[in-house]
Every structure is written in structure tokens, then in C-alpha cells.
Design a protein around this motif. Structure first.
Motif, PDB file in Angstrom:
ATOM      1  N   THR A   9      56.244  65.301   2.859  1.00 54.22           N
ATOM      2  CA  THR A   9      56.755  65.762   1.566  1.00 54.22           C
ATOM      3  C   THR A   9      58.272  65.873   1.475  1.00 54.22           C
ATOM      4  O   THR A   9      58.803  65.875   0.368  1.00 54.22           O
ATOM      5  CB  THR A   9      56.141  67.125   1.221  1.00 54.22           C
ATOM      6  N   LEU A  10      58.985  65.954   2.591  1.00 58.80           N
ATOM      7  CA  LEU A  10      60.435  66.134   2.532  1.00 58.80           C
ATOM      8  C   LEU A  10      61.196  64.863   2.186  1.00 58.80           C
ATOM      9  O   LEU A  10      62.275  64.910   1.623  1.00 58.80           O
ATOM     10  CB  LEU A  10      60.959  66.693   3.859  1.00 58.80           C
ATOM     11  N   GLY A  11      60.676  63.720   2.555  1.00 60.36           N
ATOM     12  CA  GLY A  11      61.366  62.469   2.282  1.00 60.36           C
ATOM     13  C   GLY A  11      62.488  62.214   3.263  1.00 60.36           C
ATOM     14  O   GLY A  11      62.644  62.917   4.256  1.00 60.36           O
ATOM     15  N   LYS A  12      63.291  61.196   2.988  1.00 56.70           N
ATOM     16  CA  LYS A  12      64.379  60.790   3.870  1.00 56.70           C
ATOM     17  C   LYS A  12      65.648  60.591   3.062  1.00 56.70           C
ATOM     18  O   LYS A  12      65.605  60.214   1.892  1.00 56.70           O
ATOM     19  CB  LYS A  12      64.048  59.466   4.568  1.00 56.70           C
ATOM     20  N   THR A  13      66.774  60.793   3.723  1.00 57.31           N
ATOM     21  CA  THR A  13      68.055  60.456   3.110  1.00 57.31           C
ATOM     22  C   THR A  13      68.316  58.975   3.340  1.00 57.31           C
ATOM     23  O   THR A  13      67.631  58.326   4.156  1.00 57.31           O
ATOM     24  CB  THR A  13      69.204  61.260   3.753  1.00 57.31           C
ATOM     25  N   ILE A  14      69.301  58.421   2.664  1.00 63.77           N
ATOM     26  CA  ILE A  14      69.685  57.024   2.882  1.00 63.77           C
ATOM     27  C   ILE A  14      70.048  56.828   4.347  1.00 63.77           C
ATOM     28  O   ILE A  14      69.619  55.868   4.987  1.00 63.77           O
ATOM     29  CB  ILE A  14      70.853  56.620   1.964  1.00 63.77           C
ATOM     30  N   ARG A  15      70.836  57.748   4.906  1.00 64.59           N
ATOM     31  CA  ARG A  15      71.259  57.647   6.306  1.00 64.59           C
ATOM     32  C   ARG A  15      70.056  57.618   7.244  1.00 64.59           C
ATOM     33  O   ARG A  15      69.979  56.810   8.170  1.00 64.59           O
ATOM     34  CB  ARG A  15      72.179  58.812   6.668  1.00 64.59           C
ATOM     35  N   GLN A  16      69.069  58.495   7.007  1.00 62.62           N
ATOM     36  CA  GLN A  16      67.868  58.535   7.849  1.00 62.62           C
ATOM     37  C   GLN A  16      67.070  57.247   7.725  1.00 62.62           C
ATOM     38  O   GLN A  16      66.556  56.718   8.716  1.00 62.62           O
ATOM     39  CB  GLN A  16      66.992  59.727   7.476  1.00 62.62           C
ATOM     40  N   LEU A  17      66.941  56.734   6.503  1.00 61.99           N
ATOM     41  CA  LEU A  17      66.194  55.493   6.276  1.00 61.99           C
ATOM     42  C   LEU A  17      66.868  54.323   6.982  1.00 61.99           C
ATOM     43  O   LEU A  17      66.201  53.534   7.672  1.00 61.99           O
ATOM     44  CB  LEU A  17      66.069  55.220   4.779  1.00 61.99           C
ATOM     45  N   ILE A  18      68.178  54.209   6.861  1.00 64.11           N
ATOM     46  CA  ILE A  18      68.906  53.126   7.522  1.00 64.11           C
ATOM     47  C   ILE A  18      68.741  53.235   9.031  1.00 64.11           C
ATOM     48  O   ILE A  18      68.472  52.244   9.712  1.00 64.11           O
ATOM     49  CB  ILE A  18      70.389  53.126   7.113  1.00 64.11           C
ATOM     50  N   ARG A  19      68.898  54.433   9.564  1.00 66.49           N
ATOM     51  CA  ARG A  19      68.765  54.643  11.011  1.00 66.49           C
ATOM     52  C   ARG A  19      67.384  54.194  11.491  1.00 66.49           C
ATOM     53  O   ARG A  19      67.250  53.524  12.515  1.00 66.49           O
ATOM     54  CB  ARG A  19      69.005  56.113  11.346  1.00 66.49           C
ATOM     55  N   GLU A  20      66.352  54.557  10.736  1.00 66.06           N
ATOM     56  CA  GLU A  20      64.995  54.176  11.127  1.00 66.06           C
ATOM     57  C   GLU A  20      64.785  52.670  11.032  1.00 66.06           C
ATOM     58  O   GLU A  20      64.193  52.053  11.919  1.00 66.06           O
ATOM     59  CB  GLU A  20      63.980  54.921  10.258  1.00 66.06           C
ATOM     60  N   LEU A  21      65.289  52.042   9.965  1.00 68.67           N
ATOM     61  CA  LEU A  21      65.146  50.593   9.813  1.00 68.67           C
ATOM     62  C   LEU A  21      65.894  49.841  10.903  1.00 68.67           C
ATOM     63  O   LEU A  21      65.459  48.764  11.329  1.00 68.67           O
ATOM     64  CB  LEU A  21      65.635  50.153   8.427  1.00 68.67           C
ATOM     65  N   GLU A  22      66.998  50.394  11.393  1.00 67.70           N
ATOM     66  CA  GLU A  22      67.764  49.735  12.440  1.00 67.70           C
ATOM     67  C   GLU A  22      67.016  49.677  13.774  1.00 67.70           C
ATOM     68  O   GLU A  22      67.382  48.905  14.652  1.00 67.70           O
ATOM     69  CB  GLU A  22      69.117  50.431  12.632  1.00 67.70           C
ATOM     70  N   THR A  23      65.945  50.463  13.922  1.00 69.41           N
ATOM     71  CA  THR A  23      65.166  50.432  15.167  1.00 69.41           C
ATOM     72  C   THR A  23      64.233  49.223  15.233  1.00 69.41           C
ATOM     73  O   THR A  23      63.709  48.923  16.299  1.00 69.41           O
ATOM     74  CB  THR A  23      64.317  51.713  15.345  1.00 69.41           C
ATOM     75  N   PHE A  24      64.030  48.524  14.118  1.00 70.72           N
ATOM     76  CA  PHE A  24      63.172  47.347  14.118  1.00 70.72           C
ATOM     77  C   PHE A  24      63.894  46.196  14.811  1.00 70.72           C
ATOM     78  O   PHE A  24      65.046  45.893  14.489  1.00 70.72           O
ATOM     79  CB  PHE A  24      62.798  46.942  12.686  1.00 70.72           C
ATOM     80  N   GLU A  25      63.214  45.571  15.760  1.00 67.81           N
ATOM     81  CA  GLU A  25      63.816  44.464  16.500  1.00 67.81           C
ATOM     82  C   GLU A  25      64.135  43.296  15.576  1.00 67.81           C
ATOM     83  O   GLU A  25      65.208  42.716  15.649  1.00 67.81           O
ATOM     84  CB  GLU A  25      62.863  44.011  17.607  1.00 67.81           C
ATOM     85  N   ASP A  26      63.206  42.956  14.693  1.00 65.78           N
ATOM     86  CA  ASP A  26      63.394  41.841  13.763  1.00 65.78           C
ATOM     87  C   ASP A  26      64.025  42.379  12.475  1.00 65.78           C
ATOM     88  O   ASP A  26      63.337  42.930  11.617  1.00 65.78           O
ATOM     89  CB  ASP A  26      62.055  41.167  13.467  1.00 65.78           C
ATOM     90  N   GLN A  27      65.317  42.202  12.339  1.00 66.37           N
ATOM     91  CA  GLN A  27      66.034  42.712  11.169  1.00 66.37           C
ATOM     92  C   GLN A  27      65.865  41.818   9.943  1.00 66.37           C
ATOM     93  O   GLN A  27      66.414  42.110   8.883  1.00 66.37           O
ATOM     94  CB  GLN A  27      67.522  42.879  11.503  1.00 66.37           C
ATOM     95  N   GLU A  28      65.107  40.740  10.066  1.00 61.82           N
ATOM     96  CA  GLU A  28      64.837  39.848   8.937  1.00 61.82           C
ATOM     97  C   GLU A  28      63.478  40.136   8.291  1.00 61.82           C
ATOM     98  O   GLU A  28      63.071  39.434   7.365  1.00 61.82           O
ATOM     99  CB  GLU A  28      64.906  38.388   9.385  1.00 61.82           C
ATOM    100  N   LEU A  29      62.761  41.172   8.755  1.00 63.05           N
ATOM    101  CA  LEU A  29      61.476  41.531   8.145  1.00 63.05           C
ATOM    102  C   LEU A  29      61.666  41.902   6.682  1.00 63.05           C
ATOM    103  O   LEU A  29      62.650  42.549   6.318  1.00 63.05           O
ATOM    104  CB  LEU A  29      60.867  42.746   8.862  1.00 63.05           C
ATOM    105  N   GLU A  30      60.736  41.487   5.847  1.00 64.61           N
ATOM    106  CA  GLU A  30      60.752  41.887   4.445  1.00 64.61           C
ATOM    107  C   GLU A  30      60.374  43.368   4.352  1.00 64.61           C
ATOM    108  O   GLU A  30      59.460  43.829   5.032  1.00 64.61           O
ATOM    109  CB  GLU A  30      59.743  41.059   3.646  1.00 64.61           C
ATOM    110  N   VAL A  31      61.081  44.106   3.511  1.00 65.77           N
ATOM    111  CA  VAL A  31      60.768  45.515   3.284  1.00 65.77           C
ATOM    112  C   VAL A  31      59.944  45.608   2.007  1.00 65.77           C
ATOM    113  O   VAL A  31      60.293  45.040   0.974  1.00 65.77           O
ATOM    114  CB  VAL A  31      62.061  46.360   3.131  1.00 65.77           C
ATOM    115  N   ARG A  32      58.817  46.333   2.091  1.00 68.25           N
ATOM    116  CA  ARG A  32      57.934  46.513   0.940  1.00 68.25           C
ATOM    117  C   ARG A  32      57.681  47.996   0.760  1.00 68.25           C
ATOM    118  O   ARG A  32      57.991  48.793   1.636  1.00 68.25           O
ATOM    119  CB  ARG A  32      56.636  45.731   1.157  1.00 68.25           C
ATOM    120  N   ILE A  33      57.101  48.372  -0.352  1.00 68.65           N
ATOM    121  CA  ILE A  33      56.821  49.777  -0.630  1.00 68.65           C
ATOM    122  C   ILE A  33      55.348  49.945  -0.989  1.00 68.65           C
ATOM    123  O   ILE A  33      54.772  49.097  -1.673  1.00 68.65           O
ATOM    124  CB  ILE A  33      57.739  50.324  -1.747  1.00 68.65           C
ATOM    125  N   SER A  34      54.757  51.020  -0.492  1.00 66.50           N
ATOM    126  CA  SER A  34      53.364  51.336  -0.761  1.00 66.50           C
ATOM    127  C   SER A  34      53.263  52.783  -1.220  1.00 66.50           C
ATOM    128  O   SER A  34      53.963  53.654  -0.706  1.00 66.50           O
ATOM    129  CB  SER A  34      52.520  51.147   0.499  1.00 66.50           C
TER     130      SER A  34
END
Length: 65
Positions: A9-34
């Protein structure tokens, strides 16, 4: 009925979201929303600012909404 955990329920800040996305090895993955835990998902068409919040948007319309 148990309450949802804070991470749901708290959600993420932009900084937190970017930090988490940077942990993905493949930085070319498409980002989708569910909105249903991944059963369905849509591409992110736009990222905007609404009422002081960053909002990920899908601008498609399939006629079933």
C-alpha cells in the motif's frame, strides 16, 4: 480479514523505482503495468505528473473498458 502489508500500500518513489529497475540484468526489457497481480498487463504509453505524483499510463483502448 488481515490488513495488506505496508509494501503493498505504500508505493514507491521515482528514486526507489529506478533503483529497483537498475537491478535487472537485461536493461532492454519492456516495462509493463498490471493492476491484477500480473494476470493481465499493458504497455506503458506515457509517464506524467498528476496531483503531485508520477503516473504511469496506458493510453490504449480496446473497447472492453
Amino acid at each position: 480479514m488481515s490488513a495488506q502489508p505496508a509494501w503493498v500500500t505504500l508505493g514507491k518513489t521515482i528514486r526507489q523505482l529506478i533503483r529497483e529497475l537498475e537491478t535487472f540484468e537485461d536493461q532492454e526489457l519492456e516495462v509493463r503495468i498490471s493492476l491484477d497481480g500480473g494476470s493481465s498487463h499493458e504497455c506503458i504509453s506515457l509517464i506524467g505528473k498528476l496531483d503531485g505524483k508520477a503516473v504511469l499510463m496506458n493510453c490504449g483502448f480496446d473497447g472492453n473498458r
